[in-house]
Design a protein around this motif. Sequence first.
Motif, PDB file in Angstrom:
ATOM      1  N   GLU A  99      -2.657  68.726 114.315  1.00 34.40           N
ATOM      2  CA  GLU A  99      -2.878  69.181 115.687  1.00 34.40           C
ATOM      3  C   GLU A  99      -1.663  68.878 116.562  1.00 34.40           C
ATOM      4  OE1 GLU A  99      -7.751  68.826 115.914  1.00 34.40           O
ATOM      5  OE2 GLU A  99      -6.528  67.071 116.369  1.00 34.40           O
ATOM      6  N   VAL A 100      -1.024  67.734 116.319  1.00 42.38           N
ATOM      7  CA  VAL A 100       0.198  67.409 117.053  1.00 42.38           C
ATOM      8  C   VAL A 100       1.273  68.452 116.782  1.00 42.38           C
ATOM      9  CG1 VAL A 100       2.073  65.743 117.319  1.00 42.38           C
ATOM     10  CG2 VAL A 100      -0.266  64.935 117.100  1.00 42.38           C
ATOM     11  N   ALA A 101       1.390  68.857 115.523  1.00 43.71           N
ATOM     12  CA  ALA A 101       2.434  69.815 115.148  1.00 43.71           C
ATOM     13  C   ALA A 101       2.245  71.165 115.832  1.00 43.71           C
ATOM     14  CB  ALA A 101       2.456  69.996 113.630  1.00 43.71           C
ATOM     15  N   LYS A 102       1.013  71.481 116.238  1.00 44.85           N
ATOM     16  CA  LYS A 102       0.743  72.768 116.878  1.00 44.85           C
ATOM     17  C   LYS A 102       0.837  72.712 118.401  1.00 44.85           C
ATOM     18  CE  LYS A 102      -2.358  74.479 113.240  1.00 44.85           C
ATOM     19  NZ  LYS A 102      -3.741  74.934 112.948  1.00 44.85           N
ATOM     20  N   LEU A 103       1.029  71.522 118.963  1.00 43.78           N
ATOM     21  CA  LEU A 103       1.087  71.412 120.419  1.00 43.78           C
ATOM     22  C   LEU A 103       2.307  72.144 120.972  1.00 43.78           C
ATOM     23  CD1 LEU A 103       0.134  67.659 120.975  1.00 43.78           C
ATOM     24  CD2 LEU A 103      -1.314  69.671 121.312  1.00 43.78           C
ATOM     25  N   GLU A 104       2.119  72.770 122.129  1.00 44.66           N
ATOM     26  CA  GLU A 104       3.218  73.446 122.807  1.00 44.66           C
ATOM     27  C   GLU A 104       3.452  72.815 124.170  1.00 44.66           C
ATOM     28  OE1 GLU A 104       2.507  77.650 122.803  1.00 44.66           O
ATOM     29  OE2 GLU A 104       2.954  77.823 120.652  1.00 44.66           O
ATOM     30  N   ILE A 105       4.499  73.253 124.829  1.00 49.98           N
ATOM     31  CA  ILE A 105       4.898  72.614 126.090  1.00 49.98           C
ATOM     32  C   ILE A 105       3.825  72.743 127.169  1.00 49.98           C
ATOM     33  CG2 ILE A 105       7.373  72.787 125.666  1.00 49.98           C
ATOM     34  CD1 ILE A 105       7.419  75.350 127.281  1.00 49.98           C
ATOM     35  N   HIS A 106       2.956  73.735 127.034  1.00 56.81           N
ATOM     36  CA  HIS A 106       1.898  73.918 128.037  1.00 56.81           C
ATOM     37  C   HIS A 106       0.584  73.258 127.622  1.00 56.81           C
ATOM     38  CE1 HIS A 106       4.556  76.589 130.173  1.00 56.81           C
ATOM     39  NE2 HIS A 106       4.674  77.391 129.131  1.00 56.81           N
ATOM     40  N   SER A 107       0.580  72.573 126.476  1.00 56.87           N
ATOM     41  CA  SER A 107      -0.665  71.943 126.012  1.00 56.87           C
ATOM     42  C   SER A 107      -1.139  70.818 126.926  1.00 56.87           C
ATOM     43  CB  SER A 107      -0.486  71.423 124.576  1.00 56.87           C
ATOM     44  OG  SER A 107      -0.227  72.485 123.685  1.00 56.87           O
ATOM     45  N   PRO A 108      -0.242  69.951 127.413  1.00 54.50           N
ATOM     46  CA  PRO A 108      -0.711  68.900 128.329  1.00 54.50           C
ATOM     47  C   PRO A 108      -0.851  69.418 129.757  1.00 54.50           C
ATOM     48  CG  PRO A 108       1.617  68.562 127.816  1.00 54.50           C
ATOM     49  CD  PRO A 108       1.167  69.744 127.022  1.00 54.50           C
ATOM     50  N   ASP A 109      -1.915  69.035 130.398  1.00 54.33           N
ATOM     51  CA  ASP A 109      -2.135  69.335 131.823  1.00 54.33           C
ATOM     52  C   ASP A 109      -2.098  68.002 132.553  1.00 54.33           C
ATOM     53  OD1 ASP A 109      -3.199  69.823 134.378  1.00 54.33           O
ATOM     54  OD2 ASP A 109      -4.413  71.496 133.642  1.00 54.33           O
TER      55      ASP A 109
ATOM     56  N   LEU B 220      -5.480  67.393 127.401  1.00 51.06           N
ATOM     57  CA  LEU B 220      -4.641  68.026 126.393  1.00 51.06           C
ATOM     58  C   LEU B 220      -5.478  69.118 125.734  1.00 51.06           C
ATOM     59  CD1 LEU B 220      -1.810  67.635 124.901  1.00 51.06           C
ATOM     60  CD2 LEU B 220      -3.146  66.479 123.128  1.00 51.06           C
ATOM     61  N   THR B 221      -4.905  70.309 125.635  1.00 51.83           N
ATOM     62  CA  THR B 221      -5.613  71.419 125.002  1.00 51.83           C
ATOM     63  C   THR B 221      -5.154  71.566 123.556  1.00 51.83           C
ATOM     64  OG1 THR B 221      -5.826  72.606 127.101  1.00 51.83           O
ATOM     65  CG2 THR B 221      -6.110  73.888 125.085  1.00 51.83           C
ATOM     66  N   ILE B 222      -6.103  71.467 122.639  1.00 52.01           N
ATOM     67  CA  ILE B 222      -5.832  71.654 121.216  1.00 52.01           C
ATOM     68  C   ILE B 222      -6.275  73.064 120.847  1.00 52.01           C
ATOM     69  CG2 ILE B 222      -6.266  70.814 118.876  1.00 52.01           C
ATOM     70  CD1 ILE B 222      -4.927  68.735 120.593  1.00 52.01           C
ATOM     71  N   VAL B 223      -5.346  73.879 120.367  1.00 52.58           N
ATOM     72  CA  VAL B 223      -5.652  75.249 119.982  1.00 52.58           C
ATOM     73  C   VAL B 223      -5.706  75.331 118.462  1.00 52.58           C
ATOM     74  CG1 VAL B 223      -4.896  77.663 120.069  1.00 52.58           C
ATOM     75  CG2 VAL B 223      -4.558  76.164 122.051  1.00 52.58           C
ATOM     76  N   GLN B 224      -6.818  75.860 117.967  1.00 48.10           N
ATOM     77  CA  GLN B 224      -6.987  76.050 116.527  1.00 48.10           C
ATOM     78  C   GLN B 224      -6.778  74.737 115.770  1.00 48.10           C
ATOM     79  OE1 GLN B 224      -7.433  79.668 114.868  1.00 48.10           O
ATOM     80  NE2 GLN B 224      -8.560  79.257 116.739  1.00 48.10           N
ATOM     81  N   GLY B 225      -7.528  73.714 116.174  1.00 45.81           N
ATOM     82  CA  GLY B 225      -7.482  72.437 115.468  1.00 45.81           C
ATOM     83  C   GLY B 225      -8.313  72.498 114.207  1.00 45.81           C
ATOM     84  N   LYS B 226      -8.863  71.347 113.790  1.00 48.14           N
ATOM     85  CA  LYS B 226      -9.658  71.301 112.549  1.00 48.14           C
ATOM     86  C   LYS B 226     -10.820  72.274 112.652  1.00 48.14           C
ATOM     87  CE  LYS B 226     -12.154  68.134 109.515  1.00 48.14           C
ATOM     88  NZ  LYS B 226     -11.472  68.563 108.299  1.00 48.14           N
ATOM     89  N   GLY B 227     -11.018  73.050 111.586  1.00 46.80           N
ATOM     90  CA  GLY B 227     -12.068  74.053 111.589  1.00 46.80           C
ATOM     91  C   GLY B 227     -11.747  75.237 112.471  1.00 46.80           C
ATOM     92  N   LYS B 228     -10.474  75.391 112.852  1.00 45.72           N
ATOM     93  CA  LYS B 228     -10.014  76.463 113.738  1.00 45.72           C
ATOM     94  C   LYS B 228     -10.771  76.456 115.061  1.00 45.72           C
ATOM     95  CE  LYS B 228      -7.869  79.545 110.444  1.00 45.72           C
ATOM     96  NZ  LYS B 228      -7.545  80.955 110.124  1.00 45.72           N
ATOM     97  N   GLN B 229     -11.044  75.256 115.548  1.00 49.88           N
ATOM     98  CA  GLN B 229     -11.762  75.094 116.804  1.00 49.88           C
ATOM     99  C   GLN B 229     -10.800  74.684 117.916  1.00 49.88           C
ATOM    100  OE1 GLN B 229     -15.175  75.610 117.181  1.00 49.88           O
ATOM    101  NE2 GLN B 229     -15.158  76.322 115.061  1.00 49.88           N
ATOM    102  N   ASP B 230     -10.927  75.325 119.080  1.00 46.37           N
ATOM    103  CA  ASP B 230     -10.188  74.897 120.261  1.00 46.37           C
ATOM    104  C   ASP B 230     -10.976  73.785 120.949  1.00 46.37           C
ATOM    105  OD1 ASP B 230      -8.532  76.970 119.632  1.00 46.37           O
ATOM    106  OD2 ASP B 230      -9.131  78.266 121.287  1.00 46.37           O
ATOM    107  N   ARG B 231     -10.266  72.828 121.519  1.00 49.54           N
ATOM    108  CA  ARG B 231     -10.947  71.771 122.264  1.00 49.54           C
ATOM    109  C   ARG B 231     -10.020  71.183 123.317  1.00 49.54           C
ATOM    110  NH1 ARG B 231     -10.436  66.537 119.266  1.00 49.54           N
ATOM    111  NH2 ARG B 231      -8.937  66.857 117.582  1.00 49.54           N
TER     112      ARG B 231
END
Length: 260
Positions: A185-195, A201-212
């Motif tokens: 999930e860290v590897a997929k983080l982008e510059i806009h992930s943290p608010d 922190l927005t996780i896109v397509q984490g485990k199970g392809k779930q956003d959270r």
Amino acid sequence: MANRKPRAGALLTLEEVYRKPVGPASDPKSLYALLLRFVAWRRERNWSETTLKTQTHHDYRFILWAAERGLNYGAEITRPILERYQRHLYQYRKANGEPLSTRTQRTALQPLQVWFRWMAQQNLILANPAADLELPRLEKRLPRTILSVDEVETVLGLCDLNTPMGIRDRALLELLWSTGIRRGEVAKLEIHSPDFSRRILTIVQGKGKQDRVIPVGLRALRWLRRWLYQVRPEVLVNPECKALFLAMDGVEGLTTSGIT
């Protein structure tokens, strides 16, 4: 055929499986052909490559074991055959003489349950031989080592804050400690992930392809802000790269193995 045993090391990639056919691979009814068909079926249904890699590895290892015993077709696999394979895993010893853990044995058997259930559902075999296969029971254990707060602070303090890499690593470790997210999930983080204003922190397509969306502590946010706005621009070489954590060549983001 050479005596090939399940490997305790890294998982086989899907490409390795494709390059190493087993038995009558060209026969559409062979176990190997059915495995490739199963992988294609799951890809069409958007299963993650990580899940496919793990399950394919263990199914392929079973195919090797079966082929050594003259078993190359799904119709030849019965419940006693699977129980025999289960005993093989139980009796298997790694290079250091240690047995496979109960969890590893379960991890090797569960993909077979999924695969044979699919074969039965697709009418590729008459019955599912793994339907009632009883898996080894997991032992309930507490973690062997739990770091104290002081020990965690010691680990965090190992980063060399006089270097861009050290600041990046400190921000990354602070984020892991604050949120408990996974390396992938860290590897997929982008510059806009943290608010920073909402402290999330927005996780896109984490485990199970779930956003959270998960909360982040103030200290981790301070280090993230320092990395993102003060250090990352100095490291960045490829303006098209949006990864939050850059590899130190500045061209692309950190991979999972790089984070490790």
